[in-house]
Scaffold this motif. Structure first.
Motif, PDB file in Angstrom:
ATOM      1  N   LYS A 134       0.817  -1.209   0.000  1.00 60.89           N
ATOM      2  CA  LYS A 134       0.000   0.000   0.000  1.00 60.89           C
ATOM      3  C   LYS A 134       0.855   1.265   0.000  1.00 60.89           C
ATOM      4  O   LYS A 134       0.491   2.264  -0.618  1.00 60.89           O
ATOM      5  CB  LYS A 134      -0.945  -0.012   1.193  1.00 60.89           C
ATOM      6  N   ASP A 177      -4.976   1.424   6.189  1.00 61.23           N
ATOM      7  CA  ASP A 177      -5.213   0.033   6.570  1.00 61.23           C
ATOM      8  C   ASP A 177      -6.697  -0.340   6.558  1.00 61.23           C
ATOM      9  O   ASP A 177      -7.049  -1.530   6.569  1.00 61.23           O
ATOM     10  CB  ASP A 177      -4.629  -0.249   7.956  1.00 61.23           C
ATOM     11  N   ARG A 178      -7.558   0.678   6.536  1.00 60.83           N
ATOM     12  CA  ARG A 178      -8.997   0.416   6.531  1.00 60.83           C
ATOM     13  C   ARG A 178      -9.613   0.518   5.138  1.00 60.83           C
ATOM     14  O   ARG A 178     -10.799   0.264   4.954  1.00 60.83           O
ATOM     15  CB  ARG A 178      -9.705   1.397   7.472  1.00 60.83           C
ATOM     16  N   PRO A 180     -10.313  -0.825   1.558  1.00 62.61           N
ATOM     17  CA  PRO A 180     -10.312  -2.180   1.007  1.00 62.61           C
ATOM     18  C   PRO A 180      -9.451  -2.364  -0.240  1.00 62.61           C
ATOM     19  O   PRO A 180      -8.792  -3.373  -0.405  1.00 62.61           O
ATOM     20  CB  PRO A 180     -11.793  -2.440   0.701  1.00 62.61           C
ATOM     21  N   SER A 181      -9.437  -1.380  -1.145  1.00 61.08           N
ATOM     22  CA  SER A 181      -8.707  -1.563  -2.401  1.00 61.08           C
ATOM     23  C   SER A 181      -8.015  -0.274  -2.824  1.00 61.08           C
ATOM     24  O   SER A 181      -8.600   0.571  -3.507  1.00 61.08           O
ATOM     25  CB  SER A 181      -9.658  -2.021  -3.511  1.00 61.08           C
ATOM     26  N   THR A 218     -14.366   7.479  -0.665  1.00 57.70           N
ATOM     27  CA  THR A 218     -13.650   6.367  -0.064  1.00 57.70           C
ATOM     28  C   THR A 218     -13.202   6.686   1.353  1.00 57.70           C
ATOM     29  O   THR A 218     -13.356   5.871   2.268  1.00 57.70           O
ATOM     30  CB  THR A 218     -12.425   5.988  -0.918  1.00 57.70           C
ATOM     31  N   VAL A 222     -14.718   5.099   5.369  1.00 60.15           N
ATOM     32  CA  VAL A 222     -13.963   4.370   6.401  1.00 60.15           C
ATOM     33  C   VAL A 222     -13.781   5.187   7.683  1.00 60.15           C
ATOM     34  O   VAL A 222     -13.228   4.678   8.655  1.00 60.15           O
ATOM     35  CB  VAL A 222     -12.577   3.929   5.873  1.00 60.15           C
TER      36      VAL A 222
END
Length: 223
Positions: A134, A177-178, A180-181, A218, A222
């Motif tokens: 990431k 880290d939260r 998803p993609s 996005t 989160v």
């Protein structure tokens, strides 16, 4: 952490020690290598970067203007806290300026810059063939945006968008880290880069706006 690569035209520009220190410390702050709230020691940074304290101090003054560090009398200098509430204000400006930069890049970028943008698009297309974490994906995100800003050919627009993108990226890294993609977000850049290279200015502006709106959705999802 070394500064990220820029477009071909930028790579040929001479860079002072103060500028090199600024870029290195800036990207360490953006990627949260220097954590929010951490004290900034100019001597330690100078040693790590292999420069004197004067270039580091000059860099820190600029970074304070960028809202990435803050100095307090008799207490020292610290990395600023990441304020999630800034997302709305940063996004409000980016929704106006990112499409403008993409439009100008598509309309006016030099052949060398178009070649650099196209090469970056092909590199991103191959991300699925490599194991990129990431953090590495976020470095691609920064590079794409900085290359588009450079290609827009307006230094004031470029400087403003870099500062805004830096703040947005710190927020992004706080919740990374939260998410998803991350890869999907990065791969969206391929179409944007391709239409800029093709000179499709109006389409580039549309895709840039959609990308910024998607980023904000996005992050909010989160939080």
């Amino acid at each position: 952490m070394s500064s990220l690569s820029l477009a071909p035209d930028a790579a040929m520009e001479p860079v002072s020690l103060a500028e090199r220190a600024y870029r290195d410390i800036r990207d360490s702050l953006i990627m949260l290598d220097i954590r929010p709230g951490d004290p900034i020691h100019d001597g330690a940074l100078a040693l790590r970067l292999g420069v004197g304290r004067t270039p580091v101090r000059e860099a820190l003054k600029r970074l304070e203007t960028d809202h990435l560090v803050v100095s307090y009398p008799r207490r020292g200098t610290f990395a600023t806290i990441v304020d999630i509430t800034e997302l709305a204000e940063v996004s409000e400006l980016r929704r106006v300026l990112e499409p403008l930069a993409a439009h100008k890049a598509a309309a006016t970028a030099s052949d060398a810059l178009r070649a650099g943008l196209g090469s970056l698009a092909r590199d991103i297309e191959k991300l699925g063939e490599r194991e990129v974490d990431k953090r590495g994906l976020m470095q691609y995100d920064l590079e794409v945006h900085r290359m588009i800003y450079r290609a827009a050919g307006n230094r004031h627009l470029e400087d403003t968008l870099i500062r805004l993108d830096n703040l947005a990226t710190r927020i992004w890294c706080m919740v990374l880290d939260r998410v998803p993609s991350v890869a999907g977000h990065i791969e969206e850049h391929v179409q944007l880069l391709d239409v800029i290279v093709a000179g499709e200015a109006d389409r580039a502006a549309e895709l840039a706006l959609a990308h910024i709106a998607g980023f904000e959705r996005t992050i909010r999802a989160v939080l």
